[in-house]
Design a protein around this motif. Sequence first.
Motif, PDB file in Angstrom:
ATOM      1  N   VAL A  29       0.815  -1.097   0.153  1.00 14.02           N
ATOM      2  CA  VAL A  29       0.272  -0.195   0.032  1.00 14.02           C
ATOM      3  C   VAL A  29       0.570   1.151  -0.569  1.00 14.02           C
ATOM      4  O   VAL A  29       0.642   1.917  -0.677  1.00 14.02           O
ATOM      5  N   ARG A  30       1.919   0.888   0.641  1.00 13.73           N
ATOM      6  CA  ARG A  30       2.851   2.506   0.891  1.00 13.73           C
ATOM      7  C   ARG A  30       2.689   2.787  -0.704  1.00 13.73           C
ATOM      8  O   ARG A  30       3.747   3.920  -0.835  1.00 13.73           O
ATOM      9  N   ARG A  31       3.489   1.980  -0.746  1.00 15.61           N
ATOM     10  CA  ARG A  31       4.816   1.996  -2.370  1.00 15.61           C
ATOM     11  C   ARG A  31       3.483   2.531  -3.338  1.00 15.61           C
ATOM     12  O   ARG A  31       4.049   3.392  -4.677  1.00 15.61           O
ATOM     13  N   HIS A  32       2.142   2.705  -3.346  1.00 21.34           N
ATOM     14  CA  HIS A  32       1.117   3.522  -4.228  1.00 21.34           C
ATOM     15  C   HIS A  32       0.276   4.351  -3.975  1.00 21.34           C
ATOM     16  O   HIS A  32      -0.502   4.443  -4.481  1.00 21.34           O
ATOM     17  N   GLN A  33       0.015   4.513  -2.517  1.00 22.53           N
ATOM     18  CA  GLN A  33      -0.874   5.131  -1.764  1.00 22.53           C
ATOM     19  C   GLN A  33      -0.587   6.529  -2.467  1.00 22.53           C
ATOM     20  O   GLN A  33      -1.451   7.495  -2.374  1.00 22.53           O
ATOM     21  N   GLU A  34       0.462   7.658  -2.600  1.00 22.34           N
ATOM     22  CA  GLU A  34       0.795   8.187  -3.107  1.00 22.34           C
ATOM     23  C   GLU A  34      -0.231   8.987  -4.839  1.00 22.34           C
ATOM     24  O   GLU A  34      -0.382   9.923  -4.606  1.00 22.34           O
ATOM     25  N   ARG A  35      -0.413   7.877  -5.365  1.00 22.20           N
ATOM     26  CA  ARG A  35      -1.551   8.030  -6.664  1.00 22.20           C
ATOM     27  C   ARG A  35      -3.217   8.104  -6.050  1.00 22.20           C
ATOM     28  O   ARG A  35      -3.554   8.900  -6.706  1.00 22.20           O
ATOM     29  N   VAL A  36      -3.591   7.827  -4.450  1.00 20.78           N
ATOM     30  CA  VAL A  36      -5.126   7.975  -4.719  1.00 20.78           C
ATOM     31  C   VAL A  36      -5.479   9.472  -3.156  1.00 20.78           C
ATOM     32  O   VAL A  36      -5.841   9.898  -3.222  1.00 20.78           O
ATOM     33  N   PRO A  38      -3.844  12.048  -2.394  1.00 23.19           N
ATOM     34  CA  PRO A  38      -3.922  13.287  -2.470  1.00 23.19           C
ATOM     35  C   PRO A  38      -5.345  13.808  -3.299  1.00 23.19           C
ATOM     36  O   PRO A  38      -5.534  15.331  -2.979  1.00 23.19           O
ATOM     37  N   LEU A  39      -6.488  12.528  -3.850  1.00 21.87           N
ATOM     38  CA  LEU A  39      -7.069  13.050  -4.567  1.00 21.87           C
ATOM     39  C   LEU A  39      -8.235  13.359  -3.207  1.00 21.87           C
ATOM     40  O   LEU A  39      -8.273  13.803  -1.858  1.00 21.87           O
ATOM     41  N   ALA A  40      -9.643  14.058  -3.795  1.00 22.18           N
ATOM     42  CA  ALA A  40     -10.226  14.521  -3.391  1.00 22.18           C
ATOM     43  C   ALA A  40     -11.029  14.018  -2.296  1.00 22.18           C
ATOM     44  O   ALA A  40     -11.529  12.872  -2.936  1.00 22.18           O
ATOM     45  N   HIS A  41     -11.440  14.525  -1.050  1.00 23.16           N
ATOM     46  CA  HIS A  41     -12.692  13.266  -0.800  1.00 23.16           C
ATOM     47  C   HIS A  41     -11.878  12.418   0.241  1.00 23.16           C
ATOM     48  O   HIS A  41     -12.481  11.643   1.180  1.00 23.16           O
ATOM     49  N   VAL A  42     -10.598  11.791  -0.248  1.00 22.44           N
ATOM     50  CA  VAL A  42      -9.771  10.232  -0.276  1.00 22.44           C
ATOM     51  C   VAL A  42      -8.568  10.794   1.444  1.00 22.44           C
ATOM     52  O   VAL A  42      -8.771  11.290   1.768  1.00 22.44           O
ATOM     53  N   ILE A  43      -9.396   9.947   2.199  1.00 24.54           N
ATOM     54  CA  ILE A  43      -8.828   9.772   3.746  1.00 24.54           C
ATOM     55  C   ILE A  43      -8.360   8.349   3.576  1.00 24.54           C
ATOM     56  O   ILE A  43      -7.289   8.410   5.039  1.00 24.54           O
ATOM     57  N   GLY A  44      -7.815   7.765   3.302  1.00 30.91           N
ATOM     58  CA  GLY A  44      -6.598   6.664   3.097  1.00 30.91           C
ATOM     59  C   GLY A  44      -7.274   5.162   2.004  1.00 30.91           C
ATOM     60  O   GLY A  44      -8.057   5.499   1.093  1.00 30.91           O
ATOM     61  N   CYS A  45      -6.397   4.338   2.051  1.00 30.06           N
ATOM     62  CA  CYS A  45      -6.544   3.364   1.641  1.00 30.06           C
ATOM     63  C   CYS A  45      -5.592   2.457   1.917  1.00 30.06           C
ATOM     64  O   CYS A  45      -4.908   1.883   2.887  1.00 30.06           O
ATOM     65  N   GLY A  46      -5.896   0.889   1.367  1.00 31.14           N
ATOM     66  CA  GLY A  46      -5.655  -0.739   1.659  1.00 31.14           C
ATOM     67  C   GLY A  46      -6.459  -1.455   1.017  1.00 31.14           C
ATOM     68  O   GLY A  46      -6.302  -1.504  -0.076  1.00 31.14           O
ATOM     69  N   SER A  77     -11.485  15.621 -13.743  1.00 31.94           N
ATOM     70  CA  SER A  77     -11.161  13.872 -13.605  1.00 31.94           C
ATOM     71  C   SER A  77      -9.771  14.066 -12.936  1.00 31.94           C
ATOM     72  O   SER A  77      -9.405  12.855 -12.877  1.00 31.94           O
ATOM     73  N   THR A  78      -9.375  14.973 -12.708  1.00 30.74           N
ATOM     74  CA  THR A  78      -7.851  14.711 -12.035  1.00 30.74           C
ATOM     75  C   THR A  78      -8.332  14.422 -10.208  1.00 30.74           C
ATOM     76  O   THR A  78      -7.281  13.447  -9.367  1.00 30.74           O
ATOM     77  N   ASP A  79      -8.933  14.009 -10.188  1.00 31.73           N
ATOM     78  CA  ASP A  79      -9.895  13.474  -8.815  1.00 31.73           C
ATOM     79  C   ASP A  79     -10.586  12.039  -8.894  1.00 31.73           C
ATOM     80  O   ASP A  79     -10.864  11.859  -7.303  1.00 31.73           O
ATOM     81  N   CYS A  80     -10.404  11.461  -9.964  1.00 28.40           N
ATOM     82  CA  CYS A  80     -11.421  10.169 -10.271  1.00 28.40           C
ATOM     83  C   CYS A  80     -10.201   8.989 -10.037  1.00 28.40           C
ATOM     84  O   CYS A  80      -8.964   9.293 -10.247  1.00 28.40           O
ATOM     85  N   VAL A  81     -10.527   7.686  -8.558  1.00 25.26           N
ATOM     86  CA  VAL A  81      -9.351   6.413  -8.709  1.00 25.26           C
ATOM     87  C   VAL A  81      -9.408   6.123 -10.060  1.00 25.26           C
ATOM     88  O   VAL A  81     -10.535   5.294 -10.587  1.00 25.26           O
ATOM     89  N   PRO A  82      -8.553   5.616 -10.336  1.00 28.63           N
ATOM     90  CA  PRO A  82      -8.675   5.450 -11.468  1.00 28.63           C
ATOM     91  C   PRO A  82      -9.134   3.866 -11.406  1.00 28.63           C
ATOM     92  O   PRO A  82      -9.070   3.045  -9.937  1.00 28.63           O
ATOM     93  N   ALA A  83      -9.444   3.002 -12.008  1.00 29.44           N
ATOM     94  CA  ALA A  83     -10.538   1.401 -12.288  1.00 29.44           C
ATOM     95  C   ALA A  83      -9.134   0.509 -11.541  1.00 29.44           C
ATOM     96  O   ALA A  83      -9.565  -0.234 -11.280  1.00 29.44           O
ATOM     97  N   ARG A  84      -8.186   0.783 -12.636  1.00 30.35           N
ATOM     98  CA  ARG A  84      -6.614  -0.441 -12.254  1.00 30.35           C
ATOM     99  C   ARG A  84      -5.178   0.212 -11.601  1.00 30.35           C
ATOM    100  O   ARG A  84      -5.433   2.069 -12.547  1.00 30.35           O
TER     101      ARG A  84
END
Length: 372
Positions: A29-36, A38-46, A77-84
């Motif tokens: 998760v740490r390796r890829h978290q900075e992709r998501v 900073p996006l609007a409304h995002v508070i975390g990922c796992g 468009s820059t705040d959309c989470v990529p599908a993959r």
Amino acid sequence: TGAAPAAYVTFGDVCKGGAPMLSERAQWVRRHQERVLPLAHVIGCGWGRKRVRGRDTGREGLVVFVRKKLPPSELKSTDCVPARLAGVETDVLEVGDGVLLGAVGHESGERQSREPGVDRTARLRPAPPGVSIGHVHVTAGTFGAVVRDAATGEPYILSNNHVLANQTDGRDGRARPGDPVLQPGPFDDGTPERDVIGHLARFVPMRPAVTLPQCGTARAAEAVLNRLLRLAWPRYELRLFRRAEEDNVVDAALVKPVQDDMITDRIVGLGRVRGVAEAEVGMRVGKSGRTSGVTWGRVLALGATMNVGLGGGVIARFADQVVTSPLAEPGDSGSLVVDERRRAVGLLFAGSARASLCNRIQAVCEALGVRF
């Protein structure tokens, strides 16, 4: 009622273990978290499972947690989470804002007991895990478990830093080793004259994501920048903030009981802990807490990085967290989270109406130098 505090607190004084190793999922998760993040409304990922119309598909990937889930048409468009991302599917789950689950300022933190014959907010001796406890200067949280010092075997009370140590970073004077801890907590009428169950022994410092700088160089730079700023915009002021060098991994602390026979290791409604286990996505887990009693849910994500509100607009970032469906209410902070075999898997500390956040129990044991 209080042992003499240490004259000066260092990390070695307050945290007997070492910095816990991140789990494999957390490292991914740490390796890829900075992709998501900073996006609007995002508070975390796992790392979790993709859901379609609320149903678990069984397909694992990156789960992105947001305050509010919006259709792509309402986002840039820059705040959309990529599908993959990084070769795996992503999913977006609305959880609201995660906050520490202390009893302060919350109506749902009112005294209550949902099990006949059990008053979790009363003074109990011996005191069992699952009842009210708190540092002399906080409100109340939950006595999580009895653990043993890994070297000496001495028993300690386990709960959160923000329950037993007043949310301290170890340097701010909010708490010091030797401070009295009450059972029940002050919110539940615990008093230093009558209800001291033990004294703060050690804790893992809690670090906000950003703090005001203390060094003279930063302050001088801020003053120069503000003089320049006032030439163009006299009603504005610039503030510099220092980012935390590392994420938090646990919100945990220990209390040494005044006497060992003042506590028992049988958790109210659950019984004795039967070892330790790693949480798994989809695992059924439960807890016994001061406010909501015994509740059960499912693990939604592992290795999560989450932003958590500490109160007063202050945010802290936590890495390698276990995210579950909602298990807790304000006042349940510090509850031990167990699987169906009563093995410890986490230490609950924060959440929202839609999800609960827990430290990995392995990380807690490593950081504090304890075992079950």
